[in-house]
Scaffold this active site. Structure first.
Site, mmCIF file in Angstrom:
data_model
loop_
_atom_site.group_PDB
_atom_site.id
_atom_site.type_symbol
_atom_site.label_atom_id
_atom_site.label_comp_id
_atom_site.label_asym_id
_atom_site.label_seq_id
_atom_site.Cartn_x
_atom_site.Cartn_y
_atom_site.Cartn_z
ATOM 1 C CD GLU A 82 -1.407 -0.403 3.621
ATOM 2 O OE1 GLU A 82 -2.167 0.550 3.795
ATOM 3 O OE2 GLU A 82 -1.447 -1.444 4.316
ATOM 4 C CB CYS A 114 -2.093 -5.095 6.542
ATOM 5 S SG CYS A 114 -1.592 -3.543 7.236
ATOM 6 C CG HIS A 243 -2.180 -7.430 10.862
ATOM 7 N ND1 HIS A 243 -1.043 -7.133 10.161
ATOM 8 C CD2 HIS A 243 -2.816 -6.246 11.056
ATOM 9 C CE1 HIS A 243 -0.989 -5.826 9.930
ATOM 10 N NE2 HIS A 243 -2.065 -5.258 10.465
HETATM 11 P P1 HMG Z 1 -4.153 5.522 21.689
HETATM 12 O O1 HMG Z 1 -4.708 6.867 21.587
HETATM 13 O O2 HMG Z 1 -2.719 5.352 22.089
HETATM 14 O O3 HMG Z 1 -5.084 4.602 22.639
HETATM 15 O O4 HMG Z 1 -4.363 4.809 20.296
HETATM 16 P P2 HMG Z 1 -5.203 4.567 24.214
HETATM 17 O O5 HMG Z 1 -5.151 5.923 24.788
HETATM 18 O O6 HMG Z 1 -6.404 3.699 24.443
HETATM 19 O O7 HMG Z 1 -3.872 3.832 24.747
HETATM 20 C C1 HMG Z 1 -3.442 2.605 24.261
HETATM 21 C C2 HMG Z 1 -3.127 1.678 25.441
HETATM 22 O O8 HMG Z 1 -2.102 2.259 26.250
HETATM 23 C C3 HMG Z 1 -4.318 1.462 26.390
HETATM 24 O O9 HMG Z 1 -4.282 0.095 26.758
HETATM 25 C C4 HMG Z 1 -3.980 2.309 27.587
HETATM 26 O O10 HMG Z 1 -4.560 1.877 28.791
HETATM 27 C C5 HMG Z 1 -2.477 2.168 27.628
HETATM 28 P P3 HMG Z 1 -5.503 -0.880 26.325
HETATM 29 O O11 HMG Z 1 -6.737 -0.308 26.894
HETATM 30 O O12 HMG Z 1 -5.529 -0.892 24.812
HETATM 31 O O13 HMG Z 1 -5.119 -2.215 26.887
HETATM 32 N N1 HMG Z 1 -1.782 3.229 28.375
HETATM 33 C C6 HMG Z 1 -0.747 3.010 29.213
HETATM 34 N N2 HMG Z 1 -0.136 1.860 29.589
HETATM 35 C C7 HMG Z 1 0.898 1.978 30.484
HETATM 36 N N3 HMG Z 1 1.324 3.160 30.988
HETATM 37 C C8 HMG Z 1 0.736 4.320 30.634
HETATM 38 C C9 HMG Z 1 -0.364 4.272 29.717
HETATM 39 N N4 HMG Z 1 -1.176 5.199 29.159
HETATM 40 C C10 HMG Z 1 -2.042 4.549 28.349
HETATM 41 N N5 HMG Z 1 1.176 5.471 31.151
HETATM 42 C C11 HMG Z 1 -4.365 3.125 18.622
HETATM 43 C C12 HMG Z 1 -4.067 3.448 20.086
HETATM 44 C C13 HMG Z 1 -3.990 1.683 18.340
HETATM 45 C C14 HMG Z 1 -5.850 3.325 18.327
HETATM 46 C C15 HMG Z 1 -3.513 4.096 17.756
HETATM 47 O O14 HMG Z 1 -2.145 3.800 17.914
HETATM 48 C C16 HMG Z 1 -3.845 4.027 16.272
HETATM 49 O O15 HMG Z 1 -4.749 4.695 15.782
HETATM 50 N N6 HMG Z 1 -3.080 3.209 15.492
HETATM 51 C C17 HMG Z 1 -3.294 3.046 14.059
HETATM 52 C C18 HMG Z 1 -4.453 2.115 13.755
HETATM 53 C C19 HMG Z 1 -4.186 0.697 14.184
HETATM 54 O O16 HMG Z 1 -3.044 0.302 14.402
HETATM 55 N N7 HMG Z 1 -5.250 -0.124 14.253
HETATM 56 C C20 HMG Z 1 -5.119 -1.524 14.594
HETATM 57 C C21 HMG Z 1 -6.185 -2.395 13.947
HETATM 58 S S1 HMG Z 1 -6.371 -2.030 12.224
HETATM 59 C C22 HMG Z 1 -4.994 -2.824 11.461
HETATM 60 O O17 HMG Z 1 -4.336 -3.595 12.079
HETATM 61 C C23 HMG Z 1 -4.703 -2.451 10.042
HETATM 62 C C24 HMG Z 1 -3.450 -1.599 9.832
HETATM 63 O O18 HMG Z 1 -2.292 -2.392 10.006
HETATM 64 C C25 HMG Z 1 -3.486 -0.950 8.442
HETATM 65 C C26 HMG Z 1 -3.622 -1.832 7.212
HETATM 66 O O19 HMG Z 1 -4.358 -2.816 7.156
HETATM 67 O O20 HMG Z 1 -3.038 -1.429 6.198
HETATM 68 C C27 HMG Z 1 -3.359 -0.471 10.843
#
Ligand code: HMG
Length: 407
Positions: A82, A114, A243
């Protein structure tokens, strides 16, 4: 019945990385959020003199070298990506030229976020099964640069890299019976990159929901094809590679699988089963995502490389379940039956050597490199000579008459 599948695997990782401590400090976020919350420690940064084409060609060139395959033996060259650089000309065509593959080779790109590379892999394995030419060999490459906006939640999940697989009859690494594969497809907007956008638009939380929905759909199709109930699934798999957009996704996916498959167990027994099977069957595949980040199409195959690197010949004869997910969304769950005598393949991976030999860059250097448009290329042959990785054979030198140039 023929035995078909993958005979060898090669990986290419760019030579720069940024530690998550540095990113966390610069963004004013506790580093634990990245290390524990996301499960990532370093992200690969691709220098200006590399792109999705050089990574693909470098991975495939290593694959040819490590298998002693002549370029002219390749009948099909498929690139899942991609990170395309042209609306018309596929990356496969550039790679075909760089590797000096002969004209009797079908070459094309496949796109489905992906999942694209897995679609290519399954179709080449099917062709190896059906075609009358028993010497048919195909290379399937997954190559991508995972990028998000500066300061966005996706930023700490970035990465870059390419994986190349050699498909043939009587494979040396693993065989696959594609008739068992579980498939799931649904039109959703969880992550996409409209024409003209350099970076994707992401609905992060929804993307995780879609991923888990697709996991459930693909596995229930797989169980149906295999004629087993959900609760028998884990017993049929020695390892599982999900993945990996970030490390923590593996825990979310595995927990979801256990919750569905063992809903009749009490929560304490379910938790115990989760912990035991996660550390035994899932964690050995996580080296790459922790050290490199998301490499989109190649991510799940970097998980396989990590498993081989971590477990070594313990993997021989084992069943590895692979869940490939692509936003949009398309997914497939399939079984790889690992062969014996794969120690030479494992020794030839040179994955740890690439990871350990990388140059650490600063946050400022990272923002400088990723602020340039893809049309701006600073090509300094001296820098390339000093910092290229042990498997860097091809580099991007810029444009001439709108044509990309490589040496
Ligand atoms: P975010 O804003 O970092 O989410 O976004 P958050 O605030 O919920 O924090 C993430 C985790 O960190 C949480 O844990 C928090 O509790 C923890 P969880 O509830 O998930 O178990 N946390 C802490 N832990 C320890 N110490 C701290 C602390 N603070 C918070 N101090 C998100 C996370 C994955 C949404 C973001 O990174 C994102 O948008 N990523 C891109 C999209 C993505 O990866 N999606 C995954 C599924 S889709 C996919 O896999 C396809 C893809 O590869 C693309 C393709 O197909 O081409 C992406």
């Amino acid at each position: 019945m023929f035995d078909v599948g993958v005979s060898d695997i090669a990986i290419y990782i760019p030579p720069y990385y940024l530690p998550h401590e540095e990113l966390a400090k610069a963004r004013g976020i506790p580093k634990e959020k990245f290390h524990i919350g996301l499960g990532n420690y370093k992200m690969a940064i691709i220098p200006n003199w590399e792109d999705a084409i050089t990574m693909a060609a470098n991975a495939a060139s290593h694959l040819l070298e490590k298998t002693g395959t002549e370029p002219d033996e390749i009948r099909e060259l498929v690139v899942g990506t991609e990170s395309s650089v042209d609306h018309s000309k596929p990356i496969a065509s550039f790679v075909h030229g760089l590797l000096k593959i002969g004209p009797r080779c079908r070459s094309y790109d496949i796109k489905h976020a992906c999942y694209g590379g897995s679609a290519g892999l399954v179709s080449c394995i099917d062709r190896a099964y059906r075609i009358t030419d028993s010497t048919y060999k195909a290379i399937v490459i997954m190559t991508d640069i995972c990028r998000y906006d500066f300061g966005s939640p996706g930023e700490p999940t970035q990465g870059a890299g390419a994986v190349a697989l050699l498909v043939r009859r009587n494979p040396c690494l693993f065989s696959m019976d594609t008739s068992l594969n579980g498939i799931f497809t649904k039109h959703v907007f969880d992550f996409w990159r409209p024409i003209g956008h350099d970076l994707p638009i992401v609905d992060g939380e929804y993307s995780i929901e879609c991923y888990l929905m697709a996991l459930e759909g693909a596995i229930s199709h797989f169980c149906y094809n295999l004629g087993i109930k959900w609760e028998k699934l884990l017993g049929n798999l020695d390892y599982i590679i999900y993945h990996l957009p970030f490390g923590k996704m593996a825990t979310k996916a595995h927990r979801h699988l256990i919750e569905i498959a063992y809903k009749d167990l009490d929560s304490e027994s379910r938790e115990a089963l989760y912990t035991e099977t996660y550390y035994k069957k899932v964690a050995p595949g996580l080296l790459g995502v922790k050290e490199v980040g998301n490499i989109y199409t190649g991510s799940v195959y970097m998980g396989l490389v990590s498993l081989l690197e971590t477990e070594g010949d313990k993997v021989e004869g084992k069943n590895v379940g692979i869940f490939s997910y692509g936003s949009g969304c398309g997914a497939e769950f399939f079984l790889c039956h690992m062969k014996s005598g794969i120690d030479k393949i494992i020794r030839g991976l040179r994955f740890k050597e690439q990871l350990d030999g990388r140059k650490k860059i600063t946050f400022e250097q990272y923002t400088q490199i990723y602020s340039r448009s893809c049309e701006e290329v600073d090509y300094y042959p001296e820098e390339v000579q000093i910092f290229k990785g042990p498997l860097t054979r091809f580099v991007f030198t810029g444009f001439k008459d709108h044509k990309r140039q490589y040496v």
